[in-house]
Design a protein around this motif. Structure first.
Motif, short mmCIF file in Angstrom:
data_model
loop_
_atom_site.label_atom_id
_atom_site.label_comp_id
_atom_site.label_asym_id
_atom_site.label_seq_id
_atom_site.Cartn_x
_atom_site.Cartn_y
_atom_site.Cartn_z
N UNK A 4 46.97 40.23 51.30
CA UNK A 4 47.54 39.15 52.11
C UNK A 4 46.48 38.09 52.44
N UNK A 5 46.95 36.88 52.66
CA UNK A 5 46.06 35.73 52.84
C UNK A 5 45.15 35.87 54.05
N UNK A 6 45.65 36.45 55.12
CA UNK A 6 44.85 36.62 56.34
C UNK A 6 43.63 37.52 56.04
N UNK A 7 43.85 38.60 55.32
CA UNK A 7 42.76 39.50 54.97
C UNK A 7 41.77 38.81 54.04
N UNK A 9 41.08 35.60 53.82
CA UNK A 9 40.28 34.64 54.59
C UNK A 9 39.20 35.35 55.39
N UNK A 10 39.56 36.48 56.01
CA UNK A 10 38.61 37.24 56.83
C UNK A 10 37.46 37.77 55.98
N UNK A 11 37.78 38.36 54.83
CA UNK A 11 36.75 38.95 53.96
C UNK A 11 35.86 37.86 53.37
N UNK A 12 36.45 36.78 52.92
CA UNK A 12 35.66 35.69 52.34
C UNK A 12 34.69 35.09 53.35
N UNK A 13 35.07 35.09 54.63
CA UNK A 13 34.25 34.48 55.67
C UNK A 13 33.18 35.42 56.23
N UNK A 14 33.28 36.72 55.93
CA UNK A 14 32.27 37.66 56.42
C UNK A 14 30.93 37.30 55.80
N UNK A 15 29.87 37.44 56.57
CA UNK A 15 28.55 37.14 56.02
C UNK A 15 27.97 38.40 55.39
N UNK A 16 27.24 38.19 54.31
CA UNK A 16 26.58 39.31 53.65
C UNK A 16 25.58 39.96 54.61
N UNK A 94 37.41 37.37 44.39
CA UNK A 94 36.40 37.66 45.41
C UNK A 94 36.63 39.05 46.00
N UNK A 95 37.86 39.37 46.32
CA UNK A 95 38.16 40.69 46.88
C UNK A 95 37.81 41.78 45.87
N UNK A 96 38.07 41.53 44.60
CA UNK A 96 37.73 42.52 43.58
C UNK A 96 36.21 42.70 43.50
N UNK A 97 35.46 41.63 43.58
CA UNK A 97 34.00 41.73 43.52
C UNK A 97 33.45 42.45 44.75
N UNK A 98 34.04 42.19 45.91
CA UNK A 98 33.65 42.91 47.13
C UNK A 98 33.88 44.40 46.93
N UNK A 99 35.02 44.75 46.36
CA UNK A 99 35.34 46.16 46.14
C UNK A 99 34.48 46.77 45.04
#
Length: 119
Positions: A4-7, A9-16, A94-99
């Motif tokens: 979902x879009x909310x998740x 946005x939250x993950x993309x905005x988290x700082x490394x 991006x979510x796939x790369x995070x995972x």
């Protein structure tokens, strides 16, 4: 799998820099080292140790972190589930790369040999 879009946005905005201490604590709890964590991050992203150190102390978001990375061509060989979600089925890049990173860190923490982690 669609996120979902909310998740997103939250993950993309988290700082490394906010996530890195959690990754480090996870591997160290299981007897692995920061050096091994860096090896995994280097393999996935192409960053060197100096750049990883910079990223752990600035405000680079996960989206920027992966946008600047030179993702390993073998990253698509990373398969399996993280938090009940199969990484190969995640649609958002991006979510796939995070995972991908999460999966590699999980394998490191579980004691898998480095040769097998770095496909």
């Amino acid at each position: 799998m669609q996120t979902d879009e909310k998740t997103l946005r939250r993950v993309r905005a988290m700082t490394f820099s906010s996530v890195y201490p959690l990754l480090l604590a996870k591997v160290e709890r299981k007897g692995r080292t920061e050096s091994e964590l860096h090896e995994v991050i280097r393999w996935l992203t192409g960053y060197d140790d100096a750049r990883i150190d910079e990223l752990t102390s600035d405000e680079t978001t996960y989206q920027e972190f992966f946008a600047e990375a030179d993702l390993n061509p073998n990253a698509s060989l990373i398969t399996g589930a993280v938090c009940g979600v199969r990484v190969e089925e995640i649609e958002d890049p991006v979510m796939q790369q995070v995972r991908y990173l999460d999966k590699l860190v999980d394998e490191l923490a579980r004691g898998r040999k480095m040769e097998k982690i770095l496909r």
